[in-house]
Design a protein around this motif. Structure first.
Motif, PDB file in Angstrom:
ATOM      1  N   SER A   1       0.843  -1.191   0.000  1.00 33.05           N
ATOM      2  CA  SER A   1       0.000   0.000   0.000  1.00 33.05           C
ATOM      3  C   SER A   1       0.876   1.237   0.000  1.00 33.05           C
ATOM      4  N   GLY A   2       0.266   2.383  -0.288  1.00 38.73           N
ATOM      5  CA  GLY A   2       0.970   3.643  -0.169  1.00 38.73           C
ATOM      6  C   GLY A   2       1.321   4.333  -1.457  1.00 38.73           C
ATOM      7  N   GLY A   3       1.067   3.701  -2.590  1.00 41.22           N
ATOM      8  CA  GLY A   3       1.377   4.357  -3.850  1.00 41.22           C
ATOM      9  C   GLY A   3       0.422   5.510  -4.122  1.00 41.22           C
ATOM     10  N   GLY A   4       0.727   6.250  -5.173  1.00 33.05           N
ATOM     11  CA  GLY A   4      -0.135   7.360  -5.538  1.00 33.05           C
ATOM     12  C   GLY A   4       0.576   8.347  -6.430  1.00 33.05           C
ATOM     13  N   LEU A   5      -0.018   9.506  -6.554  1.00 37.29           N
ATOM     14  CA  LEU A   5       0.509  10.569  -7.390  1.00 37.29           C
ATOM     15  C   LEU A   5       1.174  11.621  -6.518  1.00 37.29           C
ATOM     16  N   VAL A   6       2.368  12.011  -6.891  1.00 39.19           N
ATOM     17  CA  VAL A   6       3.103  13.024  -6.124  1.00 39.19           C
ATOM     18  C   VAL A   6       3.879  13.902  -7.098  1.00 39.19           C
ATOM     19  N   GLN A   7       4.094  15.138  -6.719  1.00 43.49           N
ATOM     20  CA  GLN A   7       4.874  16.030  -7.558  1.00 43.49           C
ATOM     21  C   GLN A   7       6.359  15.786  -7.368  1.00 43.49           C
ATOM     22  N   ALA A   8       7.110  16.123  -8.378  1.00 49.46           N
ATOM     23  CA  ALA A   8       8.560  15.984  -8.291  1.00 49.46           C
ATOM     24  C   ALA A   8       9.085  16.738  -7.079  1.00 49.46           C
ATOM     25  N   GLY A   9      10.014  16.095  -6.388  1.00 52.75           N
ATOM     26  CA  GLY A   9      10.556  16.664  -5.171  1.00 52.75           C
ATOM     27  C   GLY A   9       9.838  16.229  -3.923  1.00 52.75           C
ATOM     28  N   GLY A  10       8.704  15.589  -4.088  1.00 50.00           N
ATOM     29  CA  GLY A  10       7.906  15.155  -2.956  1.00 50.00           C
ATOM     30  C   GLY A  10       8.342  13.818  -2.397  1.00 50.00           C
ATOM     31  N   SER A  11       7.563  13.331  -1.440  1.00 51.88           N
ATOM     32  CA  SER A  11       7.869  12.077  -0.752  1.00 51.88           C
ATOM     33  C   SER A  11       6.646  11.178  -0.700  1.00 51.88           C
TER      34      SER A  11
ATOM     35  N   SER B   1       8.414 -14.514  -3.337  1.00 55.18           N
ATOM     36  CA  SER B   1       6.986 -14.209  -3.344  1.00 55.18           C
ATOM     37  C   SER B   1       6.793 -12.723  -3.592  1.00 55.18           C
ATOM     38  N   TRP B   2       5.751 -12.400  -4.352  1.00 52.23           N
ATOM     39  CA  TRP B   2       5.541 -11.012  -4.778  1.00 52.23           C
ATOM     40  C   TRP B   2       4.171 -10.506  -4.373  1.00 52.23           C
ATOM     41  N   GLY B   3       4.125  -9.240  -4.003  1.00 54.47           N
ATOM     42  CA  GLY B   3       2.864  -8.576  -3.789  1.00 54.47           C
ATOM     43  C   GLY B   3       2.242  -8.163  -5.107  1.00 54.47           C
ATOM     44  N   GLN B   4       1.096  -7.534  -5.022  1.00 49.87           N
ATOM     45  CA  GLN B   4       0.324  -7.211  -6.221  1.00 49.87           C
ATOM     46  C   GLN B   4       0.835  -5.969  -6.932  1.00 49.87           C
ATOM     47  N   GLY B   5       1.696  -5.217  -6.312  1.00 53.76           N
ATOM     48  CA  GLY B   5       2.210  -4.009  -6.946  1.00 53.76           C
ATOM     49  C   GLY B   5       1.378  -2.792  -6.598  1.00 53.76           C
ATOM     50  N   THR B   6       2.064  -1.676  -6.422  1.00 51.72           N
ATOM     51  CA  THR B   6       1.384  -0.417  -6.165  1.00 51.72           C
ATOM     52  C   THR B   6       2.013   0.649  -7.056  1.00 51.72           C
ATOM     53  N   LEU B   7       1.175   1.437  -7.709  1.00 54.45           N
ATOM     54  CA  LEU B   7       1.644   2.396  -8.697  1.00 54.45           C
ATOM     55  C   LEU B   7       2.080   3.695  -8.031  1.00 54.45           C
ATOM     56  N   VAL B   8       3.268   4.129  -8.385  1.00 57.01           N
ATOM     57  CA  VAL B   8       3.781   5.434  -7.973  1.00 57.01           C
ATOM     58  C   VAL B   8       3.961   6.280  -9.224  1.00 57.01           C
ATOM     59  N   THR B   9       3.320   7.430  -9.247  1.00 54.37           N
ATOM     60  CA  THR B   9       3.426   8.339 -10.381  1.00 54.37           C
ATOM     61  C   THR B   9       3.960   9.673  -9.887  1.00 54.37           C
ATOM     62  N   VAL B  10       5.058  10.104 -10.489  1.00 50.50           N
ATOM     63  CA  VAL B  10       5.675  11.372 -10.103  1.00 50.50           C
ATOM     64  C   VAL B  10       5.530  12.342 -11.264  1.00 50.50           C
ATOM     65  N   SER B  11       4.851  13.428 -11.020  1.00 51.12           N
ATOM     66  CA  SER B  11       4.629  14.422 -12.066  1.00 51.12           C
ATOM     67  C   SER B  11       5.725  15.482 -12.013  1.00 51.12           C
ATOM     68  N   SER B  12       6.080  15.969 -13.186  1.00 52.91           N
ATOM     69  CA  SER B  12       7.150  16.981 -13.260  1.00 52.91           C
ATOM     70  C   SER B  12       6.601  18.390 -13.098  1.00 52.91           C
TER      71      SER B  12
END
Length: 120
Positions: free
Chosen positions: A6-16, A109-120
């Motif tokens: 868990s914890g993925g999402g959209l964040v701006q460049a420079g963010g955490s 063993s692998w989890g399902q994956g969580t998407l991290v998107t970093v916008s410029s």
């Protein structure tokens, strides 16, 4: 072993962002846990891996920006990601395995994956 990330999402460049992964089933504090990522059109790469005793290894592109840590009592592994850039955009996968072979991007063993998107 089942892994729930868990914890993925959209964040701006420079963010955490912080990713978390909870392991259940036949877990062990001796297991190696880690994070891998796969960007569109690219192969899966190691991000960070931690042994049961706390030894860590990081991919060259994230060293100094990302920190991996685990809570053996809770069977969780987390990834703190700072100074994110568009090049960090990927699906991040949680992984656990018996042996220390962090460069192997298939084993374990692998989890399902969580998407991290970093916008410029």
């Amino acid at each position: 072993v089942q892994l729930q990330a868990s914890g993925g999402g959209l964040v701006q460049a420079g963010g955490s962002l912080r990713l978390s992964c909870a392991a259940s089933g036949s877990t062990s504090t001796n297991y190696v846990m880690g994070w891998y990522r796969q960007a569109p059109g690219k192969q899966r790469d190691m991000v960070a891996v931690i042994s049961g005793r706390g030894a860590t290894i990081y991919g060259a592109s994230v060293k100094g920006r990302f920190t991996i840590f685990r809570d053996n009592a809770e069977n969780t592994v987390s990834l703190q990601m700072n100074s994110l850039g568009p090049e960090d955009t990927a699906v991040y996968y949680c992984n656990t395995r018996y042996v220390w072979d962090p460069r192997n991007v298939v084993y374990g063993s692998w989890g399902q994956g969580t998407l991290v998107t970093v916008s410029s």
